[in-house]
Design a protein around this motif. Structure first.
Motif, short mmCIF file in Angstrom:
data_model
loop_
_atom_site.label_atom_id
_atom_site.label_comp_id
_atom_site.label_asym_id
_atom_site.label_seq_id
_atom_site.Cartn_x
_atom_site.Cartn_y
_atom_site.Cartn_z
N PHE D 56 0.83 -1.19 0.00
CA PHE D 56 0.00 0.00 0.00
C PHE D 56 0.87 1.25 0.00
N MET D 59 2.03 2.03 -3.28
CA MET D 59 0.96 2.60 -4.07
C MET D 59 0.74 4.07 -3.74
N ARG D 63 0.63 6.96 -6.38
CA ARG D 63 -0.50 7.88 -6.55
C ARG D 63 -0.03 9.32 -6.47
N TYR D 98 8.77 4.05 -11.04
CA TYR D 98 7.32 3.87 -11.06
C TYR D 98 6.97 2.47 -11.53
N HIS D 105 4.00 -3.70 -6.45
CA HIS D 105 2.70 -3.56 -5.77
C HIS D 105 1.80 -4.74 -6.13
N MET D 109 1.04 -7.51 -3.31
CA MET D 109 -0.34 -7.60 -2.85
C MET D 109 -0.92 -8.98 -3.11
N VAL D 114 -2.32 -11.03 -0.06
CA VAL D 114 -3.65 -11.61 0.08
C VAL D 114 -3.63 -13.14 0.10
N GLY D 170 5.69 -5.11 -14.86
CA GLY D 170 4.34 -5.41 -14.40
C GLY D 170 4.31 -6.75 -13.68
N TRP D 171 3.22 -6.99 -12.93
CA TRP D 171 3.17 -8.28 -12.23
C TRP D 171 3.00 -9.40 -13.25
N HIS D 432 -9.79 -4.00 -8.51
CA HIS D 432 -9.61 -3.54 -7.13
C HIS D 432 -10.91 -3.62 -6.35
N ALA D 436 -9.84 -5.27 -3.23
CA ALA D 436 -9.61 -4.37 -2.09
C ALA D 436 -10.84 -4.23 -1.21
N ILE D 440 -10.17 -7.71 0.78
CA ILE D 440 -9.54 -7.17 1.99
C ILE D 440 -10.58 -6.96 3.08
N MET D 482 -12.10 5.78 -10.80
CA MET D 482 -11.30 5.07 -11.80
C MET D 482 -12.17 4.51 -12.92
N ARG D 492 -3.72 2.31 -17.97
CA ARG D 492 -3.01 1.93 -16.75
C ARG D 492 -1.51 1.97 -16.99
N ARG D 493 -0.76 1.82 -15.93
CA ARG D 493 0.70 1.74 -15.96
C ARG D 493 1.35 2.96 -16.60
N GLN D 535 -6.34 3.10 8.51
CA GLN D 535 -5.84 1.81 8.97
C GLN D 535 -5.16 1.92 10.33
C1 HEA Z 1 -4.66 -8.32 -3.94
C2 HEA Z 1 -4.33 -7.46 -4.73
C3 HEA Z 1 -4.33 -5.96 -4.60
C4 HEA Z 1 -4.73 -5.12 -3.59
C5 HEA Z 1 -5.30 -5.48 -2.25
C6 HEA Z 1 -4.49 -3.79 -4.06
C7 HEA Z 1 -4.78 -2.64 -3.31
C8 HEA Z 1 -4.69 -1.34 -3.80
N1 HEA Z 1 -4.25 -0.98 -5.04
FE1 HEA Z 1 -3.55 -2.23 -6.49
N2 HEA Z 1 -2.93 -3.49 -7.95
C9 HEA Z 1 -2.91 -4.86 -7.89
C10 HEA Z 1 -3.36 -5.64 -6.85
C11 HEA Z 1 -3.85 -5.13 -5.66
N3 HEA Z 1 -3.97 -3.82 -5.31
C12 HEA Z 1 -2.40 -5.40 -9.11
C13 HEA Z 1 -2.23 -6.89 -9.44
C14 HEA Z 1 -2.09 -4.33 -9.92
C15 HEA Z 1 -1.54 -4.36 -11.33
C16 HEA Z 1 -0.07 -4.17 -11.30
C17 HEA Z 1 0.49 -4.08 -12.67
O1 HEA Z 1 0.09 -3.18 -13.42
O2 HEA Z 1 1.30 -4.92 -13.02
C18 HEA Z 1 -2.46 -3.14 -9.17
C19 HEA Z 1 -2.33 -1.85 -9.66
C20 HEA Z 1 -2.81 -0.73 -9.00
C21 HEA Z 1 -2.91 0.55 -9.62
C22 HEA Z 1 -2.56 0.89 -11.05
C23 HEA Z 1 -1.17 1.29 -11.21
C24 HEA Z 1 -0.86 1.50 -12.66
O3 HEA Z 1 -1.46 0.89 -13.52
O4 HEA Z 1 0.04 2.31 -12.92
C25 HEA Z 1 -3.42 1.40 -8.66
C26 HEA Z 1 -3.68 2.82 -8.88
O5 HEA Z 1 -4.25 3.48 -8.15
C27 HEA Z 1 -3.62 0.62 -7.47
C28 HEA Z 1 -4.11 1.13 -6.27
C29 HEA Z 1 -4.39 0.35 -5.14
C30 HEA Z 1 -4.90 0.91 -3.91
C31 HEA Z 1 -5.17 2.35 -3.64
C32 HEA Z 1 -5.09 -0.17 -3.07
C33 HEA Z 1 -5.69 -0.05 -1.70
O6 HEA Z 1 -6.92 -0.69 -1.72
C34 HEA Z 1 -4.83 -0.62 -0.69
C35 HEA Z 1 -5.60 -0.96 0.53
C36 HEA Z 1 -4.64 -1.51 1.49
C37 HEA Z 1 -4.59 -1.17 2.72
C38 HEA Z 1 -5.55 -0.17 3.23
C39 HEA Z 1 -3.57 -1.75 3.61
C40 HEA Z 1 -4.16 -2.84 4.45
C41 HEA Z 1 -3.13 -3.32 5.35
C42 HEA Z 1 -3.14 -3.14 6.66
C43 HEA Z 1 -4.23 -2.45 7.36
C44 HEA Z 1 -1.98 -3.66 7.34
C45 HEA Z 1 -2.04 -3.77 8.79
C46 HEA Z 1 -0.65 -4.12 9.13
C47 HEA Z 1 -0.26 -4.70 10.23
C48 HEA Z 1 -1.19 -5.07 11.29
C49 HEA Z 1 1.17 -5.04 10.38
N4 HEA Z 1 -3.24 -0.66 -7.72
#
Ligand code: HEA
Ligand code: HEA
Ligand code: CUA
Ligand SMILES: [Cu+2]
Lengths: 255, 265, 105, 617
Positions: D56, D59, D63, D98, D105, D109, D114, D170-171, D432, D436, D440, D482, D492-493, D535
């Protein structure tokens, strides 16, 4: 209603090709289905969690719902999906990939993507592309044109600019010389990955004069976001011919 | 509570835990090799020409015999334990181990052979192919000095090197040829980088060889220090032998496909 | 596949030896068959894979006693085989179903 | 029924004696190299949560870059420059960085966050308890699996600091890009993935064997809680879908280090240089092998989440789950079909009519069992007596959020509409919403729900609610825009957030991104920061409650029917003092004529229960 919904509610961008209508229609139909399901279920959901909160409904009912409504609903969803698939999606796709317009009545262009630009090639005045073979590919000959072939002498090779006449089908043969890119022209509703080792046709019929930006939709390295210098110019047939003439001198030859 | 069914089979599933586990693991192994086999099929179908007869068939056949033999001795080792014949078990397992080593020995000889095998693109457009005998002391391809000596032959086109299986190819005369570096345009051995065939050949057989090594280690352990368990918990030991045997048969089974696919077809 | 009873391991050494010699013979047969021109490469490949299939069946069925194994394990292996085949053939098919006039090189 | 029970030999009386013969194994064996499924579960959980937080954090930096391309990152910019060097010059993200962050990321993730949390952590802790088993079938394999996970995580983290930085493709790591980028980050990625894959395979073998072999007497298949079913199917997905990716990873590694050409076609010219490779390979082969894993993987992310939500809904509506059998069969069908839809990620790679029809059809078909699962869960609310505690809030939040994510999968699943939406933020928003606020949230729900089992204390209810409502609101503010961006064609990306395609930068072109769409970046940035802040109550609550949370009054604080609550809290080594025997299905709540509104699975039928008796041990 349909156009209004697509434009105002979904925010579909402007459409400038005749083939894009089907794409937009499908998007709109699917979103109607989605909205119906989402709104319906949300109303049910909010009602249920209010009505059956423990303070108001202290004793749960062991059996719950007994009817078959949900089965009908599921069958309904399946049916709508089937209809969309069979009668909308499959025909559009079939037209897209299998029913290419004949090369004689379309503008045929070759595009080879590279990090981070588009190489564009026209057949030139004779209308024939020079013979191509992978073994001629070199850093200054991305199309692998056979230097010995006479029909290649007048081919026109450009960087980052595609011009096409309006209302005439365009066929782009798309390839890449290094990594996977993706040619996306939003207003044309065209998107096709440029895969090294493949030369794939993609076609559309532009209906509106103007200048459109070519997007690279596939991550292709650190210049991916800056691979935005390519433009598609749709112009009147007269303008197009003038432009093509002006470029003929620029014919590149491979010696 | 202790973990149940570690030794006795569970009544309704009919197997003990480790046996269930190994079969599941083998299922994933099927998919692992399956991925590579798919790659093989795809590369082959997409290739302009697919090499034929590049590998040493007598050696491959011998290795197949070796692996099959090791497979039966593993079963017999397990049967011996079931029949309470511990010394026979030791004997059979020893044979299995010897077979495993033999297999790896032959395999590494074949690998070495490929690394010694060169294809040379000549300046005059022809191709020389054969085993490297030596390079002159001052050999430097970049500076075009010195020469190399091959035991092999020359052909006009690269495709002529593709099918060494056809009757004419089998009777080609090999001789020592010495090529000066100035005449060499390109020179490379038959390592994984040579083409997609050698790539998939080395990857598949390499991964398979890793499995052989892994299996041999386990079998070696059960033959050596691990066999003390026979005294304390014979049933469990027998199970262990069965489970390791299942893995070993699987390795054999993979080879049964690798052999024709890479050597013969 | 017997479902009711627990598997009875085949203790007969003779049975195993029989399978062993069948496997050796199968190996010889494949090598021999690969040198016979059956008309086309495809037929040769088919024959070799057929023999390999039979050999694989012998190993899995008898050495690994799959044929007397419980249904659960057979199911798992069956699904695995299905997914493997779909991976291979769908991919292969996808590589042969490009839009017409696509050039591959 | 009774014949079924009779097949199992009665347990030996010395089981209990055996229990006491364990002596204290010391700190290392108890906490670091433990083979106890409960400890391993908690280890996985903490590890995965940390990785999620880290993912996160990456991310947030991305952002920032999207909203303010090229500007130094406030507060932590200097630290980035110090630790990562040139790629973070002036404290701003370069395109390379980036891309590294984006790839990591996604990887972190999915594979380090997850999956370990949903499958390994909850699966480890809860599944053996739910089926009445003393531990996993192979405790030492379990430990090995965890160690592989840790090693894989370390390799991934280390890769940030090598010259050139972490993987940047990328992943999805498409070849030839992945092979052509001149950093060893990709090699680290492959090795890290190999370790993670090994870890998942070991876990999958262990879980499936455990569920098949160690069900307590009377725990027939149709009496398994749905969560166990979900884990069972998930196990098979991991078991059979991961190995092809491992094979692909091996080939990509060979391409990178041994200069083979598995994924490199003839005539490749990278950076103006003809590639030093024999050619003859196929970039599409990588994509097929990747998505053969990739698609089942997304169901790996969602099935355990659905399982958790199902348990919590049954418990907090105080009534049986509606359509238990449909749920089970749907999960099985989803699992089966998920192996046959992968190429819907590849419609635009040049796909002919027949194969596209096949994959569109399977994609539409697979959405039906998902609809059925959701429908069952929603209908289960009807007639309940709903308690709105924190776990239930998160579980209820899951439903519409997954609904949005799942429904937006439909236009992606039809090839013609995917032409417009492919690789735009619509896809980002689609998945997401499922991972998410979907997965999540379900995981949060699970943490709040099973926390009392793990510690004997409840997490603070008030802060739990604050956590829920803030997360719910900000998640939606982050992801809802989005859809709009994607619909307008924002890709994206994009290391600059798409600025090079915006009307402001590119005058005169017709299909550029309007300013209003670009302005949403700022919204998303602030909402994402707020989401991060939201969080903090959770993290504090989690650690604070271990010591100071409200003590539970019984072993079964939620008055649940399933087996994990019928053991002491926290459960001792070996879990059950006496081997449990199961008499009924998992969700016998509010059974007419029964004294309490829950009828535990292991309570003998003739037992006249009062709340005190049934919960005291
Ligand atoms: C399970 C998968 C998962 C999850 C959960 C998330 C969560 C989030 N993702 Fe992500 N994301 C991906 C998988 C995931 N993502 C993948 C696969 C890609 C594509 C990558 C690629 O292009 O190759 C991607 C790409 C991606 C992009 C596009 C980037 C791009 O194309 O350039 C963006 C943009 O905003 C983004 C945003 C977010 C945000 C804001 C969250 C939020 O929802 C995050 C929420 C998380 C939290 C709020 C943290 C929770 C944790 C705790 C609370 C921890 C507590 C800790 C202790 C107790 C020690 N993600
Ligand atoms: C948990 C993860 C998850 C899940 C469950 C899904 C579920 C689905 N996904 Fe998604 N998907 C991803 C994760 C997931 N996806 C990821 C990570 C990517 C991007 C990868 C990348 O490129 O990096 C992706 C990309 C992706 C694509 C490729 C897009 C592209 O790149 O162009 C497609 C195309 O078909 C697709 C389709 C679907 C479909 C049809 C479903 C269906 O299974 C959905 C079925 C569900 C429903 C239909 C909902 C039913 C619910 C109701 C009816 C109730 C509503 C309730 C209330 C309102 C209370 N997904
Ligand atoms: Cu080219 Cu992205
Ligand atoms: Cu998918």
């Amino acid at each position: 209603m349909k156009e209004w919904f697509g434009e105002k509610i979904l925010g579909l961008p402007q459409l400038a090709s005749s083939n894009g209508r089907g794409v937009d229609d499908l998007i709109i139909y699917v979103h109607w289905l989605m909205l119906a399901l989402f709104i319906g279920w949300t109303i049910y959901f909010l009602y249920a969690i209010r009505r059956f909160r423990s303070s108001r409904h202290p004793k749960a009912d062991y059996h719950g719902v007994r009817g078959h409504t949900s089965n009908y609903l599921e069958v309904g969803v399946a049916l709508v999906e089937a209809v969309l698939l069979i009668f909308v999606a499959v025909p559009i796709w079939a037209r897209n990939v299998s029913q290419l317009p004949s090369p004689g009545e379309s503008t045929v262009i070759q595009v080879v993507a590279q990090q981070f630009a588009w190489n564009v090639r026209y057949a030139g005045p004779d209308g024939v592309f020079g013979r191509q073979d992978m073994k001629f590919v070199a850093s200054d000959n991305v199309f692998g044109v056979d230097p010995a072939d006479a029909s290649g002498k007048d081919d026109i090779q450009l960087l980052n600019e595609i011009h096409v006449p309006v209302n005439k089908p365009v066929i782009i043969y798309l390839s890449s010389k290094d990594v996977v890119h993706s040619l996306k022209i939003i207003a044309m509703r065209v998107c096709q990955d440029a895969i090294p080792g493949l030369r794939v046709p993609v076609w559309f019929t532009p209906t509106r004069i103007g200048r459109y930006q070519i997007n690279c939709a596939q991550l292709c390295g650190n210049g991916h976001s800056a691979m935005s210098g390519g433009f598609l110019t749709v112009e009147s047939p007269a303008d197009f011919d003038k432009w093509l003439k002006s470029k003929s001198g620029a014919a590149t030859s491979f010696e | 509570m202790d973990i149940p069914y570690t030794v006795q089979p569970r009544p309704d599933t009919g197997v003990y835990n480790a046996k269930m586990g190994i079969w599941l693991f083998l299922a994933s192994e099927v998919m692992l090799f399956g991925g590579l086999f798919s790659a093989y099929v795809l590369l082959r179908v997409g290739a302009d020409a697919w090499p034929h007869g590049w590998l040493n068939i007598p050696l491959g056949t011998a290795n197949t015999f070796v692996l099959i033999t090791s497979s039966i001795t593993t079963v017999l080792a397990w049967v011996s334990l079931k029949n309470n014949q511990f010394s026979r078990f030791k004997l059979f397992h020893a044979i299995t181990l010897v077979c495993a080593l033999c297999f790896l020995g032959i395999k590494s000889f074949e690998y070495r052979d490929k690394f010694m095998h060169y294809e040379i693109t000549l300046a005059n457009g022809k191709f020389a192919d054969g085993h490297l005998i030596g390079k002159s002391r001052d050999f430097d391809l970049a500076k075009k000095t010195g020469s190399v000596t091959l035991h092999g032959y020359e052909v006009d086109q690269e495709v002529d090197l593709m099918d060494l299986h056809r009757p004419e190819a089998r009777h080609i005369q090999r001789e020592e040829i010495t090529i000066p570096a100035v005449e060499i345009k390109k020179m490379g051995n038959y390592g994984p980088w040579h083409n997609t065939y050698t790539a998939i050949y080395f990857t598949l057989t390499g991964l398979h060889a890793l499995h052989v090594i892994g299996g041999a280690l386990v079998i070696g352990f059960l033959w050596g220090p691990g066999s003390r368990m026979w005294k304390t918990d014979p049933e469990r030991f027998t199970n262990r032998v069965e489970v390791s045997g299942l893995f070993w048969h699987f390795v054999d089974l993979i080879w049964i496909f690798l052999f024709p696919v890479l050597y013969l077809l | 596949m017997n479902d009711g009873r627990s598997p009875e391991p085949v203790h007969s050494v003779r049975g195993y030896l029989f399978v062993y010699f069948a496997l050796l013979a199968g190996t010889g047969l494949t090598v021999w068959a690969s040198f016979i021109p059956f008309g086309s490469r495809e037929i040769n490949i088919g024959i070799a894979l057929l023999i390999a299939g039979v050999k694989a069946f012998l190993v899995a069925g008898y050495f690994m006693h799959l044929i007397s194994e419980r249904k659960m394990i057979c199911n798992v292996m069956g699904f695995t085989a299905f997914f493997f085949l779909s991976l291979m053939f769908l991919t292969l098919y996808a590589m042969h179903d490009f839009p017409p006039t696509t050039v591959t090189h | 029924m009774s014949t079924y029970l009779n097949k199992f030999p009665p347990h030996r009386d010395d089981d209990r004696a055996h229990e006491h013969s364990h002596h204290d194994p010391g700190f290392w064996r108890t906490y670091i190299f433990s083979t106890d499924h409960k400890v391993i579960g908690i280890q996985y959980g903490l590890g995965a949560l940390s990785f999620m937080l880290f993912g996160f954090f990456l991310m947030l930096l991305m952002r920032w870059q999207m909203a303010h391309p090229g500007e130094p990152v406030p507060v932590v910019g200097w630290l980035l420059e110090k630790t990562l060097g040139q790629v973070a010059a002036r404290g701003a993200l370069s395109a390379d960085l980036y891309n590294s962050f984006g790839a990591m990321h996604g990887t972190i993730m999915v594979f380090l966050g997850v999956v370990p949390l949903a499958f390994a952590a909850f699966g480890n802790y809860v599944v053996p308890l739910m089926i009445g088993a003393p531990d996993m079938a192979f405790p030492r394999v379990n430990m090995a699996s965890y160690q592989c996970y840790v090693l894989g995580g370390i390799v991934m983290l280390v890769s940030f600091f090598i010259p050139g930085g972490a993987a940047q493709a990328g992943w999805t790591s498409y070849s030839p890009l992945a092979t052509s980028i001149p950093t060893d980050g990709q090699i680290f990625w492959i090795i890290g993935m190999a370790l993670i894959i090994t870890s998942s395979l070991l876990s999958a073998v262990n879980f499936i064997a455990t569920i098949i072999q160690l069900r307590a007497p009377g725990m027939t298949w149709m009496r398994l809680p749905f969560f166990v079913w979900a884990q069972f199917v998930t196990g098979f997905l991991l078991l059979l879908a991961f190995p092809p990716l491992e094979a692909a990873a091996i080939m990509q590694l060979m391409d990178k280090v041994a200069h083979t050409s598995f994924f490199l076609p003839t005539g490749l010219a990278i950076g103006g240089q003809l590639a030093n490779a024999s050619g003859g390979g196929s970039p599409l082969l990588w994509q097929h092998l990747f998505w053969f894993l990739g698609h089942p993987e997304v169901y790996v992310l969602i099935l355990p989440a659905m399982g958790i939500v199902c348990e919590i809904i049954a418990n907090n509506t105080r009534k049986p789950i509606w359509g238990y059998k449909s749920l089970v069969y749907s999960a099985l069908v989803v699992g089966f079909l998920s192996f046959l839809v992968w190429a819907h990620h590849m419609y635009l790679t040049g796909m002919g009519q027949k194969i596209a029809t096949f994959f569109q059809a399977t994609t539409m078909i697979i959405s039906i069992p998902s609809v059925i699962i959701l429908t069952c869960l929603l209908i289960s609310l009807w007639g309940g007596s709903i308690r709105f505690n924190t776990p239930m809030l998160f579980a209820l939040g899951f439903l519409p959020m997954f609904g949005m994510g799942g429904l937006t999968g439909l236009p992606l699943g039809l090839a013609p509409s995917d032409i417009h939406l492919h690789d735009t933020y619509y896809v980002i928003a689609h998945f997401h919403y499922v991972v998410a606020p979907g997965t999540i949230f379900a995981l949060f729900a699970g943490i709040y729900y099973w926390f009392p089992k793990m510690t004997g204390r409840k997490m603070n209810e008030f802060w739990g609610r604050v956590h829920f409502w803030c997360s719910f609101v900000f998640m939606n503010i982050v992801f809802l825009p989005m859809f709009a961006q994607g619909m307008k064609g924002m890709l994206r990306r994009m290391a600059d957030g798409g600025a090079n395609y915006s009307a402001a930068r590119v005058p005169g072109a017709i299909d550029t991104l309007p300013n209003s769409i670009m302005a949403l970046h700022t919204w998303i940035l602030w909402a994402a920061m707020a989401l991060g802040l939201a969080q903090i109550p959770f993290i504090i609550n989690l650690f604070w409650s271990i010591r100071h949370g409200e003590k539970v009054k019984s072993d079964n604080p939620w008055q649940s029917t399933t087996l994990e609550w019928q053991t002491p809290t926290p459960p001792p080594h070996g879990n059950f003092a006496t081997p449990p025997r199961i008499y009924r299905g998992p969700y016998e709540y509010s059974v007419p004529g029964h004294a309490t509104d829950f009828f535990p699975q292991n309570e003998p039928p003739d037992f006249v229960a009062t709340p005190e008796v049934s919960t005291a041990h």
